[in-house]
Design a protein around this motif. Structure first.
Motif, short mmCIF file in Angstrom:
data_model
loop_
_atom_site.label_atom_id
_atom_site.label_comp_id
_atom_site.label_asym_id
_atom_site.label_seq_id
_atom_site.Cartn_x
_atom_site.Cartn_y
_atom_site.Cartn_z
N GLU A 115 0.87 -1.17 0.00
CA GLU A 115 0.00 0.00 0.00
C GLU A 115 0.91 1.23 0.00
O GLU A 115 1.79 1.35 0.86
N PRO A 116 0.74 2.14 -0.97
CA PRO A 116 1.72 3.23 -1.10
C PRO A 116 1.73 4.23 0.06
O PRO A 116 2.78 4.82 0.34
N PHE A 117 0.59 4.43 0.74
CA PHE A 117 0.52 5.46 1.78
C PHE A 117 0.84 4.92 3.18
O PHE A 117 1.32 5.65 4.04
N THR A 118 0.54 3.63 3.39
CA THR A 118 0.77 3.07 4.73
C THR A 118 1.99 2.15 4.77
O THR A 118 2.53 1.87 5.83
N GLY A 119 2.38 1.63 3.60
CA GLY A 119 3.51 0.70 3.54
C GLY A 119 3.12 -0.72 3.93
O GLY A 119 3.99 -1.58 4.10
N GLU A 120 1.81 -0.98 4.02
CA GLU A 120 1.35 -2.32 4.40
C GLU A 120 1.59 -3.33 3.27
O GLU A 120 1.34 -3.02 2.10
N ALA A 121 2.09 -4.51 3.63
CA ALA A 121 2.28 -5.56 2.62
C ALA A 121 0.92 -6.10 2.20
O ALA A 121 0.08 -6.40 3.05
N LEU A 122 0.71 -6.25 0.89
CA LEU A 122 -0.58 -6.72 0.37
C LEU A 122 -0.36 -7.91 -0.57
O LEU A 122 0.78 -8.21 -0.96
N GLY A 123 -1.50 -8.53 -0.96
CA GLY A 123 -1.41 -9.67 -1.88
C GLY A 123 -0.77 -10.84 -1.15
O GLY A 123 -0.97 -11.03 0.04
N SER A 124 0.05 -11.57 -1.88
CA SER A 124 0.67 -12.75 -1.29
C SER A 124 1.91 -12.38 -0.47
O SER A 124 2.68 -11.51 -0.88
N ASP A 125 2.12 -13.03 0.65
CA ASP A 125 3.41 -12.94 1.36
C ASP A 125 4.37 -13.93 0.71
O ASP A 125 3.95 -14.82 -0.03
N ASP A 126 5.65 -13.77 1.01
CA ASP A 126 6.67 -14.71 0.51
C ASP A 126 6.61 -14.86 -1.01
O ASP A 126 6.71 -15.98 -1.55
N GLN A 127 6.40 -13.75 -1.68
CA GLN A 127 6.36 -13.76 -3.15
C GLN A 127 7.79 -13.95 -3.65
O GLN A 127 8.69 -13.19 -3.29
N SER A 128 7.99 -14.92 -4.51
CA SER A 128 9.36 -15.29 -4.91
C SER A 128 10.12 -14.14 -5.56
O SER A 128 11.29 -13.89 -5.25
N TRP A 129 9.48 -13.41 -6.49
CA TRP A 129 10.27 -12.39 -7.20
C TRP A 129 10.62 -11.23 -6.28
O TRP A 129 11.62 -10.55 -6.50
N THR A 130 9.82 -11.01 -5.21
CA THR A 130 10.18 -9.96 -4.26
C THR A 130 11.44 -10.38 -3.49
O THR A 130 12.37 -9.58 -3.30
N ALA A 131 11.47 -11.65 -3.08
CA ALA A 131 12.67 -12.16 -2.39
C ALA A 131 13.88 -12.07 -3.32
O ALA A 131 14.98 -11.70 -2.91
N ALA A 132 13.65 -12.39 -4.58
CA ALA A 132 14.76 -12.41 -5.55
C ALA A 132 15.38 -11.02 -5.74
O ALA A 132 16.60 -10.87 -5.74
N VAL A 133 14.53 -10.01 -5.86
CA VAL A 133 15.11 -8.67 -6.10
C VAL A 133 15.81 -8.17 -4.84
O VAL A 133 16.81 -7.46 -4.92
N ALA A 134 15.32 -8.58 -3.67
CA ALA A 134 16.01 -8.20 -2.42
C ALA A 134 17.42 -8.78 -2.43
O ALA A 134 18.40 -8.11 -2.08
N LEU A 135 17.53 -10.04 -2.85
CA LEU A 135 18.86 -10.68 -2.89
C LEU A 135 19.78 -9.95 -3.86
O LEU A 135 20.97 -9.77 -3.58
N ASP A 136 19.24 -9.53 -4.99
CA ASP A 136 20.07 -8.84 -5.97
C ASP A 136 20.53 -7.49 -5.42
O ASP A 136 21.69 -7.11 -5.58
N TRP A 137 19.60 -6.77 -4.76
CA TRP A 137 19.97 -5.47 -4.20
C TRP A 137 21.05 -5.60 -3.13
O TRP A 137 21.89 -4.73 -2.99
N LEU A 138 20.97 -6.69 -2.38
CA LEU A 138 21.89 -6.81 -1.25
C LEU A 138 23.16 -7.61 -1.57
O LEU A 138 23.99 -7.83 -0.69
N ALA A 139 23.29 -8.01 -2.83
CA ALA A 139 24.45 -8.84 -3.20
C ALA A 139 25.73 -8.06 -2.96
O ALA A 139 25.82 -6.88 -3.30
N GLU A 140 26.68 -8.72 -2.40
CA GLU A 140 27.94 -8.03 -2.12
C GLU A 140 29.04 -8.42 -3.09
O GLU A 140 30.20 -8.15 -2.85
N ASP A 141 28.65 -9.07 -4.18
CA ASP A 141 29.67 -9.50 -5.12
C ASP A 141 29.97 -8.44 -6.18
O ASP A 141 30.74 -8.67 -7.09
N GLY A 142 29.34 -7.26 -6.04
CA GLY A 142 29.63 -6.17 -6.97
C GLY A 142 28.89 -6.30 -8.28
O GLY A 142 28.94 -5.41 -9.12
N SER A 143 28.14 -7.38 -8.48
CA SER A 143 27.48 -7.58 -9.77
C SER A 143 26.30 -6.64 -9.97
O SER A 143 25.86 -6.42 -11.08
N GLY A 144 25.77 -6.09 -8.87
CA GLY A 144 24.63 -5.17 -8.98
C GLY A 144 25.01 -3.86 -9.61
O GLY A 144 24.20 -3.22 -10.27
#
Ligand code: 2M8
Length: 450
Positions: free
Chosen positions: A417-446
């Motif tokens: 939700e854009p105004f409250t920041g509440e998580a909506l739809g499905s929890d544990d959505q795979s592509w959300t987890a995937a982009v978090a991993l890419d953002w936090l990668a420390e191998d410099g590939s990002g």
């Protein structure tokens, strides 16, 4: 949550959704393999295991159609029939389409935006940055290259007989932004015929206010009936499909995917004729997007081929030229201005300055409803990636930092939700987890070189 905890949770989500060689989009709402989800998932997985990431794309392309189409869903044969609608039983008749693949798994007859080549190239780059699995990643690219070329050729021909450089879709599901106001006028023009009785299983998992409406679903299901009836024949659909639109977001992704495939062509030493073809597709795509510029909105707009008119809406897809990394200097400046303005991330009521999928200034905006307003982490990733490549590093860093703040609730929501920041739809959505991993990668590939 600290970054290391986000990484651990994200990895656990992908492990949990791993069905043995392929990843379901989410634990309950989406028990099958979705096409563009898998591409984003592969990017995240590559930071854990490049071999497994390659397997994700490979398993998807095993179900590629004869005409090159990569289907939008590969159904999980073990998912119970009441888990998702329309499931394999509903699409079964499309399995008789002349181009459908043979084999036990059923697929849908639609497709989704072509993120796959970006993911395939990323796997090699991540392997190189980690100094691990480089030879295997190159072998994988050699195997996948002809399949990706066939996929892009399908999009450039069957889905663009006009040679406009823009991808045509037959169903809002093909855009991946299903109930976005992008498609409202075109969908309203669709006259619904006889549809079978159906039960929406999605409403058993998620609050109805967060999902498309019954009005929209009736049209979605009617279009599926029409598409199945033609045997998913592109020529017939061009003539008969009541929904026929040029999708600027998919077209922008295709430009980037063709650029990635050109790099892959170099890695695998593909014939020079392919290089020329890919270059021509890139140029065509850029020119097509240029045609879709709306000076009134300062954004790019989709086009309704049936009505013969642009589909003007202020949505995240309007940033297509930025995503494609193309366009006139003044247009790109306008896009950045709109992105920063109250129309998108500068809206003072937002929980975080992250782009809502639909602008709060748009008539069809609904803050909880799926693609009509919520913030989608996967779209933030796409914009972040594009901003980096346009050398807009400050904006990119800001987008990434706020996105990670949003994800530090540890829910890996499908959308927020854009105004409250509440998580909506499905929890544990795979592509959300995937982009978090890419953002936090420390191998410099990002931090890809521009
Ligand atoms: C959503 O779409 C499916 C239909 O394809 C659905 O609502 O049932 C969209 O967000 C789409 O972009 C995504 O690929 C899919 C799985 O995450 O869910």
């Amino acid at each position: 949550m600290r970054p290391e905890d986000i990484i651990a949770r994200a990895a656990a989500v992908l492990r949990e959704n791993d069905m043995g060689g392929w990843t379901r989009a989410s634990p309950t709402l989406y028990p099958h393999q979705w096409s563009w989800d898998s591409a984003f998932i592969a990017i995240g997985l590559a930071h854990l295991d490049t071999g497994r990431a390659a397997g994700e794309i490979r398993s998807l392309t095993e179900h590629q159609w004869e005409n090159g189409k990569i289907p939008h869903i590969v159904f999980n044969p073990d998912a119970p029939p009441e888990s998702y609608f329309p499931g394999p039983e509903h699409w079964a008749s499309a399995a008789n389409a002349p181009d459908a693949p043979t084999g036990p798994a059923t697929t849908s007859g639609l497709c989704q935006p072509p993120v796959h080549a970006l993911a395939a190239l990323r796997i090699l780059r991540i392997a190189e940055a980690r100094g691990e699995g480089v030879a295997e990643a190159r072998t994988f690219l050699g195997q996948i290259y002809p399949k990706l070329l066939a996929w892009h050729r399908y999009l450039a021909t069957a889905r663009d007989p006009e040679g406009s450089g823009l991808v045509t879709i037959y169903h809002p599901w093909e855009s991946g932004t299903d109930n976005s106001p992008r498609w409202t006028p075109a969908l309203e023009r669709v006259e619904v015929g006889e549809i079978p009785d159906y039960e929406r299983h999605d409403l058993g998992h998620v609050d109805p206010s967060e999902r498309p409406t019954g009005y929209e679903y009736d049209r979605f299901i009617w279009l599926v009936e029409v598409i199945k009836e033609t045997g998913c024949d592109d020529d017939v659909l061009y003539e008969e499909c009541p929904f026929l639109a040029k999708d600027v977001l998919a077209s922008a992704i295709l430009v980037r995917a063709n650029e990635a495939l050109l790099e892959i062509a170099e890695v695998v030493d593909a014939p020079k004729v392919d290089w020329a073809t890919l270059r021509a597709w890139i140029e065509q795509g850029r020119a097509g997007l240029e045609e879709c510029w709306s000076p009134d909105l300062g954004l790019c707009t989709d086009y309704d081929l049936r009505a013969g008119e642009p589909l003007a809406a202020r949505t995240i897809a309007g940033f297509a030229p930025l995503i494609a990394g193309t366009g006139r200097e003044d247009h790109l400046r306008d896009l950045l201005r709109i992105l920063d303005s109250r129309v998108f991330t500068g809206n003072p009521d937002l929980r975080w300055p992250l782009p809502p999928s639909t602008s709060p200034h748009e008539r069809g905006f609904r803050p909880r409803s799926y693609w009509r307003g919520p913030v989608w982490p996967v779209m933030n990733w796409l914009l972040w990636w594009s901003l980096q490549r346009s050398d807009e590093r400050k904006r990119a860093a800001r987008l990434k930092d706020y996105s990670l703040t949003q994800l530090s609730d540890g829910r890996f929501g499908e959308y927020y939700e854009p105004f409250t920041g509440e998580a909506l739809g499905s929890d544990d959505q795979s592509w959300t987890a995937a982009v978090a991993l890419d953002w936090l990668a420390e191998d410099g590939s990002g931090e890809e070189p521009v």
